[in-house]
Design an enzyme around this catalytic site. Structure first.
Site, mmCIF file in Angstrom:
data_model
loop_
_atom_site.group_PDB
_atom_site.id
_atom_site.type_symbol
_atom_site.label_atom_id
_atom_site.label_comp_id
_atom_site.label_asym_id
_atom_site.label_seq_id
_atom_site.Cartn_x
_atom_site.Cartn_y
_atom_site.Cartn_z
ATOM 1 N N ARG A 49 55.309 42.397 43.680
ATOM 2 C CA ARG A 49 54.184 42.955 44.428
ATOM 3 C C ARG A 49 53.686 41.942 45.463
ATOM 4 O O ARG A 49 53.438 40.782 45.140
ATOM 5 C CB ARG A 49 53.061 43.317 43.461
ATOM 6 C CG ARG A 49 51.974 44.192 44.047
ATOM 7 C CD ARG A 49 50.989 44.626 42.978
ATOM 8 N NE ARG A 49 50.184 43.506 42.500
ATOM 9 C CZ ARG A 49 48.976 43.640 41.961
ATOM 10 N NH1 ARG A 49 48.444 44.832 41.809
ATOM 11 N NH2 ARG A 49 48.308 42.582 41.538
ATOM 12 N N PHE A 72 45.001 51.771 36.566
ATOM 13 C CA PHE A 72 44.838 50.422 36.047
ATOM 14 C C PHE A 72 44.334 50.494 34.608
ATOM 15 O O PHE A 72 43.421 51.272 34.300
ATOM 16 C CB PHE A 72 43.852 49.629 36.910
ATOM 17 C CG PHE A 72 43.833 48.169 36.570
ATOM 18 C CD1 PHE A 72 44.906 47.357 36.904
ATOM 19 C CD2 PHE A 72 42.769 47.604 35.894
ATOM 20 C CE1 PHE A 72 44.911 46.007 36.583
ATOM 21 C CE2 PHE A 72 42.765 46.253 35.559
ATOM 22 C CZ PHE A 72 43.846 45.458 35.906
ATOM 23 N N ASP A 105 37.832 54.501 41.796
ATOM 24 C CA ASP A 105 37.948 53.051 41.673
ATOM 25 C C ASP A 105 38.517 52.536 43.002
ATOM 26 O O ASP A 105 39.628 52.900 43.386
ATOM 27 C CB ASP A 105 38.864 52.690 40.506
ATOM 28 C CG ASP A 105 39.001 51.188 40.286
ATOM 29 O OD1 ASP A 105 38.743 50.415 41.225
ATOM 30 O OD2 ASP A 105 39.388 50.790 39.178
ATOM 31 N N TYR A 121 36.490 40.406 44.189
ATOM 32 C CA TYR A 121 37.292 39.175 44.283
ATOM 33 C C TYR A 121 38.673 39.380 44.883
ATOM 34 O O TYR A 121 39.420 38.414 45.056
ATOM 35 C CB TYR A 121 37.415 38.487 42.925
ATOM 36 C CG TYR A 121 37.968 39.321 41.785
ATOM 37 C CD1 TYR A 121 39.325 39.540 41.649
ATOM 38 C CD2 TYR A 121 37.118 39.857 40.835
ATOM 39 C CE1 TYR A 121 39.828 40.286 40.605
ATOM 40 C CE2 TYR A 121 37.603 40.604 39.780
ATOM 41 C CZ TYR A 121 38.964 40.818 39.665
ATOM 42 O OH TYR A 121 39.452 41.562 38.624
ATOM 43 N N LYS A 122 39.027 40.594 45.238
ATOM 44 C CA LYS A 122 40.334 40.824 45.859
ATOM 45 C C LYS A 122 40.192 40.725 47.382
ATOM 46 O O LYS A 122 40.026 39.642 47.924
ATOM 47 C CB LYS A 122 40.894 42.171 45.418
ATOM 48 C CG LYS A 122 41.084 42.292 43.905
ATOM 49 C CD LYS A 122 41.668 43.652 43.538
ATOM 50 C CE LYS A 122 41.641 43.906 42.042
ATOM 51 N NZ LYS A 122 42.501 42.982 41.283
#
Length: 425
Positions: free
Chosen positions: A384, A127, A196, A221-222
């Site tokens: 995705r 990322f 991560d 928040y995911k």
């Protein structure tokens, strides 16, 4: 061939089906983007209102004590620990993923400063924020960032490598690393590991202590459903307690913040990862999200929440892959997420040479919310889809693929409005 009736039968037999009732799901929306932003827990609006109107509004500054605001980062950290294979007292919830990554990577580099090792290794497809933070720290600390493809591991782990920094589940492809094996290979080469967990925590089983990892950070928040911009978390292996340096030595990470001494004395263990005054309203929202995930513990009391959720996650993603390949054959879609369960996160990514962005926008217009990620020289653009087993069902999978079939076969995605790029894709 799988039918809609088959999917409804799977929902009827699903032991986790009741967990969906914890969430506010908009009518007519099939939400396959929990890997970017989780759904709103029903408990969150009332809890946040209570913090604002009662604890802040009435308790005022007293609430740091009377409402237990002060220990929220550690208390929530202990909840996160149950999802990532850590022990109580090893995790704090604080700051953002990027800020926490800066902290832990700084700590790992500091531990290696006398070793003579000068390489930080990460994946080219990691990322971007991870690479930007690493690039900045390497420049400041005199290290070199080396970017590789996953296939080059573990051969690239030479005696020049100080830190191996990886995202456990790749954000674009959904491919998952073998954390235990890769950590062992890094340690054998004398390197430290930074993981991560942004696309892992709450999505797949993680075993930080069993893997003997060194440092880890992750997102709130995911899959943890903490709300947009929710605080992230940081973890450090207890074997490094007392050794690691924290570059952002704010008063909240002091051993005794209210002594107000002029010189910094770090808190013991992971508590030193705290920096400034904590965002109490945001932490309250995150706790509501964590509780939705931990509710799955009731369905696997021996192995915990993630074992129960993982079984359903794999069933959902298997079904989506099978239906897309059955019903969208000849439409130019290619699967880029691994089929092997041991190598797959909780998302399915499809590539297409033309129209990926527009197809996603057409699906969103129909209420099927996934997202798009731009390709590169090695991979076409990506559609995705994230599958959060807390609130996604098997009929949802069928209906999502039905919409995809219609968008492709009708050419609906070719309409001009679906090609206009939004600021957030």
């Amino acid at each position: 061939m799988t039918t809609l009736a088959d999917c409804r039968a799977l929902d009827a037999q699903d032991p986790l089906r009741a967990l969906r009732d914890q969430f506010i799901l908009p009518e007519g929306v099939l939400y396959l983007d929990g890997n970017s932003l989780g759904v709103l827990p029903k408990s969150a609006p009332a809890r946040i209102a209570e913090v604002v109107t009662k604890e802040w509004g009435e308790g005022l500054i007293r609430s740091w004590n009377t409402a237990s605001w002060f220990d929220l980062p550690q208390r929530l950290g202990d909840k996160v620990s149950r999802l990532i294979g850590a022990a109580p007292g090893e995790v704090v919830c604080t700051d953002s993923t990027s800020v926490n990554l800066y902290k832990v990577l700084f700590a790992a580099l500091s531990q290696q400063k006398e070793s003579g090792r000068k390489l930080v290794v990460s994946e080219r497809s990691n990322f971007p924020t991870d690479l930007y933070i690493a690039e900045s720290l390497c420049r400041e600390r005199g290290f070199t960032l080396k970017l590789i493809d996953a296939s080059e591991l573990p051969a690239v782990l030479t005696d020049e490598v100080a830190v191996l920094m990886l995202t456990h589940v790749n954000y674009r492809t959904g491919a998952m690393h073998d954390m235990k094996a890769i950590t062992a290979a890094a340690h054998a080469a004398g390197a430290l590991t930074v993981w991560d967990l942004a696309h892992s925590a709450g999505a797949v089983p993680v075993a930080l202590n069993d893997s003997n990892a060194d440092y880890a950070i992750g997102c709130g928040y995911k899959y943890l459903n903490g709300g947009p911009g929710a605080p992230a978390f940081a973890w450090v292996n207890t074997k490094h307690a007392g050794q690691f340096e924290q570059p952002l030595s704010g008063w909240w990470g002091h051993a005794a913040p209210f002594e107000f001494t002029p010189h910094y004395r770090p808190a013991p263990g992971v508590g030193r990862y705290l920096c400034g005054t904590q965002p109490i309203i945001a932490l309250a929202g995150l706790e509501c999200g964590l509780d939705t995930v931990l509710a799955a513990e009731a369905f696997n009391k021996d192995q915990g929440a993630m074992a129960a959720l993982r079984t359903k996650s794999l069933a959902l993603t298997d079904l989506f892959i099978a239906l897309v390949e059955e019903r969208c054959a000849g439409q130019g879609l290619s699967l880029i997420t691994p089929r092997d369960h041991a190598q797959r996160g909780s998302q399915v990514c499809l590539s297409r040479e033309e129209g990926a962005y527009a197809i996603v926008q057409a699906l969103i217009a129909r209420g099927v919310i996934g997202d798009y990620r731009a390709g590169d020289s090695q991979m076409p653009d990506i559609l995705r889809f994230g599958f959060t087993p807390l609130y996604v069902g098997f009929e949802d999978v069928w209906n999502s693929v039905e919409h995809l079939v219609q968008v492709l076969e009708s050419g609906e995605w070719k309409r001009e409005e679906f090609s206009r790029k939004n600021a957030v894709t």
